[in-house]
Write a protein that holds these residues in place. Sequence first.
Motif, PDB file in Angstrom:
ATOM      1  N   ASP A  45       0.815  -1.224   0.000  1.00 27.67           N
ATOM      2  CA  ASP A  45       0.000   0.000   0.000  1.00 27.67           C
ATOM      3  C   ASP A  45       0.850   1.276   0.000  1.00 27.67           C
ATOM      4  OD1 ASP A  45      -2.301  -1.630   0.289  1.00 27.67           O
ATOM      5  OD2 ASP A  45      -2.041  -1.662   2.473  1.00 27.67           O
ATOM      6  N   ILE A  46       2.167   1.154  -0.063  1.00 27.33           N
ATOM      7  CA  ILE A  46       3.038   2.311   0.121  1.00 27.33           C
ATOM      8  C   ILE A  46       2.734   3.422  -0.883  1.00 27.33           C
ATOM      9  CG2 ILE A  46       4.907   1.449  -1.384  1.00 27.33           C
ATOM     10  CD1 ILE A  46       5.505   3.172   1.992  1.00 27.33           C
ATOM     11  N   GLY A  47       2.270   3.049  -2.081  1.00 28.32           N
ATOM     12  CA  GLY A  47       1.962   4.044  -3.108  1.00 28.32           C
ATOM     13  C   GLY A  47       0.878   5.019  -2.714  1.00 28.32           C
ATOM     14  N   GLU A  48       0.018   4.625  -1.765  1.00 34.13           N
ATOM     15  CA  GLU A  48      -1.046   5.524  -1.307  1.00 34.13           C
ATOM     16  C   GLU A  48      -0.484   6.699  -0.498  1.00 34.13           C
ATOM     17  OE1 GLU A  48      -4.299   3.550   0.595  1.00 34.13           O
ATOM     18  OE2 GLU A  48      -4.090   1.754  -0.679  1.00 34.13           O
ATOM     19  N   LEU A 293      10.735   8.945   6.035  1.00 38.55           N
ATOM     20  CA  LEU A 293      11.633   7.798   6.112  1.00 38.55           C
ATOM     21  C   LEU A 293      10.844   6.496   6.074  1.00 38.55           C
ATOM     22  CD1 LEU A 293      14.427   6.454   6.779  1.00 38.55           C
ATOM     23  CD2 LEU A 293      13.861   6.821   9.203  1.00 38.55           C
ATOM     24  N   ILE A 294      11.303   5.570   5.230  1.00 41.30           N
ATOM     25  CA  ILE A 294      10.832   4.186   5.252  1.00 41.30           C
ATOM     26  C   ILE A 294      11.916   3.372   5.927  1.00 41.30           C
ATOM     27  CG2 ILE A 294      10.207   2.165   3.864  1.00 41.30           C
ATOM     28  CD1 ILE A 294       9.288   4.140   1.674  1.00 41.30           C
ATOM     29  N   THR A 295      11.564   2.635   6.958  1.00 43.98           N
ATOM     30  CA  THR A 295      12.579   1.915   7.722  1.00 43.98           C
ATOM     31  C   THR A 295      11.986   0.640   8.301  1.00 43.98           C
ATOM     32  OG1 THR A 295      14.255   2.189   9.453  1.00 43.98           O
ATOM     33  CG2 THR A 295      12.075   3.146   9.882  1.00 43.98           C
ATOM     34  N   ASN A 296      12.823  -0.193   8.907  1.00 38.22           N
ATOM     35  CA  ASN A 296      12.372  -1.382   9.614  1.00 38.22           C
ATOM     36  C   ASN A 296      12.305  -1.081  11.107  1.00 38.22           C
ATOM     37  OD1 ASN A 296      12.455  -2.607   7.110  1.00 38.22           O
ATOM     38  ND2 ASN A 296      13.523  -4.429   7.815  1.00 38.22           N
ATOM     39  N   PHE A 297      12.020  -2.091  11.904  1.00 42.92           N
ATOM     40  CA  PHE A 297      12.017  -1.950  13.362  1.00 42.92           C
ATOM     41  C   PHE A 297      13.384  -2.412  13.883  1.00 42.92           C
ATOM     42  CE2 PHE A 297       7.582  -2.136  12.194  1.00 42.92           C
ATOM     43  CZ  PHE A 297       7.033  -1.115  12.963  1.00 42.92           C
ATOM     44  N   HIS A 298      14.026  -1.567  14.678  1.00 40.05           N
ATOM     45  CA  HIS A 298      15.440  -1.743  14.994  1.00 40.05           C
ATOM     46  C   HIS A 298      15.683  -2.232  16.417  1.00 40.05           C
ATOM     47  CE1 HIS A 298      16.291   0.150  11.198  1.00 40.05           C
ATOM     48  NE2 HIS A 298      15.550   1.191  11.536  1.00 40.05           N
ATOM     49  N   LEU A 299      16.929  -2.640  16.652  1.00 32.44           N
ATOM     50  CA  LEU A 299      17.320  -3.171  17.949  1.00 32.44           C
ATOM     51  C   LEU A 299      17.189  -2.119  19.048  1.00 32.44           C
ATOM     52  CD1 LEU A 299      18.897  -5.055  15.842  1.00 32.44           C
ATOM     53  CD2 LEU A 299      20.446  -5.511  17.749  1.00 32.44           C
ATOM     54  N   PRO A 300      16.856  -2.569  20.264  1.00 31.46           N
ATOM     55  CA  PRO A 300      16.833  -1.644  21.401  1.00 31.46           C
ATOM     56  C   PRO A 300      18.203  -1.008  21.612  1.00 31.46           C
ATOM     57  CG  PRO A 300      15.820  -3.757  21.980  1.00 31.46           C
ATOM     58  CD  PRO A 300      16.479  -3.942  20.646  1.00 31.46           C
ATOM     59  N   LYS A 301      18.201   0.246  21.996  1.00 30.82           N
ATOM     60  CA  LYS A 301      19.412   0.995  22.355  1.00 30.82           C
ATOM     61  C   LYS A 301      20.425   1.076  21.209  1.00 30.82           C
ATOM     62  CE  LYS A 301      20.340  -1.181  26.327  1.00 30.82           C
ATOM     63  NZ  LYS A 301      20.896  -1.402  27.689  1.00 30.82           N
ATOM     64  N   SER A 302      19.964   0.926  19.974  1.00 29.68           N
ATOM     65  CA  SER A 302      20.864   0.998  18.825  1.00 29.68           C
ATOM     66  C   SER A 302      20.919   2.404  18.262  1.00 29.68           C
ATOM     67  CB  SER A 302      20.398   0.029  17.732  1.00 29.68           C
ATOM     68  OG  SER A 302      19.139   0.428  17.216  1.00 29.68           O
ATOM     69  N   THR A 303      21.970   2.709  17.501  1.00 31.12           N
ATOM     70  CA  THR A 303      22.064   4.006  16.839  1.00 31.12           C
ATOM     71  C   THR A 303      20.962   4.170  15.804  1.00 31.12           C
ATOM     72  OG1 THR A 303      23.616   3.147  15.176  1.00 31.12           O
ATOM     73  CG2 THR A 303      24.556   4.113  17.179  1.00 31.12           C
ATOM     74  N   PHE A 331      10.204  -8.062  13.628  1.00 34.85           N
ATOM     75  CA  PHE A 331      11.255  -7.084  13.878  1.00 34.85           C
ATOM     76  C   PHE A 331      12.566  -7.423  13.164  1.00 34.85           C
ATOM     77  CE2 PHE A 331       8.311  -5.673  16.909  1.00 34.85           C
ATOM     78  CZ  PHE A 331       8.727  -4.470  17.462  1.00 34.85           C
ATOM     79  N   PHE A 332      13.358  -6.378  12.964  1.00 37.30           N
ATOM     80  CA  PHE A 332      14.739  -6.402  12.471  1.00 37.30           C
ATOM     81  C   PHE A 332      14.808  -6.701  10.957  1.00 37.30           C
ATOM     82  CE2 PHE A 332      16.100  -7.774  17.036  1.00 37.30           C
ATOM     83  CZ  PHE A 332      15.648  -6.582  17.515  1.00 37.30           C
ATOM     84  N   SER A 333      15.903  -7.269  10.507  1.00 35.89           N
ATOM     85  CA  SER A 333      16.267  -7.272   9.072  1.00 35.89           C
ATOM     86  C   SER A 333      15.206  -7.857   8.147  1.00 35.89           C
ATOM     87  CB  SER A 333      17.585  -8.026   8.872  1.00 35.89           C
ATOM     88  OG  SER A 333      18.644  -7.365   9.519  1.00 35.89           O
ATOM     89  N   PHE A 334      14.632  -8.997   8.497  1.00 30.91           N
ATOM     90  CA  PHE A 334      13.617  -9.633   7.672  1.00 30.91           C
ATOM     91  C   PHE A 334      12.211  -9.298   8.164  1.00 30.91           C
ATOM     92  CE2 PHE A 334      16.917 -13.082   6.609  1.00 30.91           C
ATOM     93  CZ  PHE A 334      17.240 -12.465   5.412  1.00 30.91           C
ATOM     94  N   GLY A 335      12.086  -8.275   8.993  1.00 33.62           N
ATOM     95  CA  GLY A 335      10.806  -7.952   9.597  1.00 33.62           C
ATOM     96  C   GLY A 335       9.980  -6.964   8.793  1.00 33.62           C
ATOM     97  N   ASP A 336       8.998  -6.378   9.467  1.00 37.21           N
ATOM     98  CA  ASP A 336       8.057  -5.469   8.836  1.00 37.21           C
ATOM     99  C   ASP A 336       8.636  -4.061   8.756  1.00 37.21           C
ATOM    100  OD1 ASP A 336       5.994  -7.414   8.464  1.00 37.21           O
ATOM    101  OD2 ASP A 336       5.571  -7.316  10.625  1.00 37.21           O
ATOM    102  N   ALA A 337       7.857  -3.154   8.161  1.00 38.55           N
ATOM    103  CA  ALA A 337       8.353  -1.819   7.845  1.00 38.55           C
ATOM    104  C   ALA A 337       7.548  -0.725   8.539  1.00 38.55           C
ATOM    105  CB  ALA A 337       8.317  -1.595   6.345  1.00 38.55           C
ATOM    106  N   MET A 338       8.158   0.442   8.602  1.00 38.93           N
ATOM    107  CA  MET A 338       7.503   1.634   9.140  1.00 38.93           C
ATOM    108  C   MET A 338       7.737   2.786   8.177  1.00 38.93           C
ATOM    109  SD  MET A 338       8.501   3.819  12.584  1.00 38.93           S
ATOM    110  CE  MET A 338       7.883   2.666  13.788  1.00 38.93           C
ATOM    111  N   LEU A 339       6.693   3.573   7.944  1.00 34.33           N
ATOM    112  CA  LEU A 339       6.793   4.807   7.181  1.00 34.33           C
ATOM    113  C   LEU A 339       6.556   5.961   8.121  1.00 34.33           C
ATOM    114  CD1 LEU A 339       6.857   6.640   4.642  1.00 34.33           C
ATOM    115  CD2 LEU A 339       4.433   6.109   4.328  1.00 34.33           C
ATOM    116  N   ILE A 340       7.539   6.841   8.253  1.00 41.77           N
ATOM    117  CA  ILE A 340       7.427   8.022   9.089  1.00 41.77           C
ATOM    118  C   ILE A 340       7.193   9.217   8.190  1.00 41.77           C
ATOM    119  CG2 ILE A 340       8.582   9.463  10.803  1.00 41.77           C
ATOM    120  CD1 ILE A 340      10.311   6.977  11.441  1.00 41.77           C
ATOM    121  N   MET A 341       6.061   9.881   8.376  1.00 40.11           N
ATOM    122  CA  MET A 341       5.673  10.998   7.514  1.00 40.11           C
ATOM    123  C   MET A 341       5.629  12.297   8.320  1.00 40.11           C
ATOM    124  SD  MET A 341       2.607   9.232   5.329  1.00 40.11           S
ATOM    125  CE  MET A 341       2.501  10.683   4.310  1.00 40.11           C
TER     126      MET A 341
END
Length: 341
Positions: A45-48, A293-303, A331-341
């Motif tokens: 659905d990202i195109g929406e 930003l389109i990103t994944n869900f990242h490790l706790p306390k990570s940069t 979560f993490f590399s093979f996990g789901d995504a987040m779009l921050i608008m």
Amino acid sequence: MNVNDFDYELPVELIAQDPLNDRASSRLMVLDRRSGVVTHRHFSDIGEYLHKGDVLVLNNTRVIPARLLGIKENTGANIEVLLLKRISDTDWECLVKPGKRLHIGNRVSFGNGGLKCELIEISPDGNRIVRFIYEGIFEEILDRLGEMPLPPYITHKLADRDRYQTVYAKYDGSAAAPTAGLHFTPELLEELRYAGVEIEEVTLHVGTGTFRPVSVETVEEHVMHSEYYFIEPGTAERINAAKREGRRIVSVGTTSTRTLESAADDSGLLTKLSGDTSIFIYPGYSFKIVDSLITNFHLPKSTLIMLVSALAGRENCRNAYRVAVEERYRFFSFGDAMLIM
């Protein structure tokens, strides 16, 4: 700012161990950074949420099979060599495990002697400089003997090494994938182009430092690892034109974000088009180029979660991650995504 401010509880079963069969079928959390409102969609659905004139920026680095398993000559000890950065045709900066077993002048043999390396230097940060000895084309030998350097939290063996590669990967050099881009398919990218979204590519070769934990208590004390980036002049001109026209720059992943922000001058235009960057983005940082930003869900306390918090707002990010855990996102590399608008 305390590193513990970026901690959260993650059930181990939410760490994605395998990629989905359909890249674009992953879930997508959409976070409005102004209101903090969270919406649940799918990546297809990202195109929406992307509009005509938006500029979508991808990192086109390609992961190399950088993990080599060998035998120390004379003793037969097992040695792992992880390629980090090419210095010359034969010399590489590497991580060696166990590092204490290998001394300057020692050699390691891979693939029954088809490839060998000799330790020639130990750098101040503990990385090793090795010189490879071989006949033929190094890249072909590496492709045959090397393994994809999956992150330490992935314990399953990867059946298809292309699944740890974006569909637009182009330039060899990374020891880790720019994982936000793993969700895109050629068909989805073509749909976005047809809708008038401009797609641009930059290059940042991702090092394993991206997985290195933050070992200090105070965020400001952390020293970032360095990574090489490159932007084509034509790409910079088109992104600069979009910025001047007030169009939105949507970065795919923290690596594209670090590239764009590293290349920007104080006026908010891309001028420093190549080099090594150790930029550290955390709350309080003022973004010069990136709007979304389109990103994944990242490790706790990570940069990485600190960078996301810098754009989304720390409380918005904290709440989004709490919701992601409650809703059983992957979560993490093979996990789901987040779009921050």
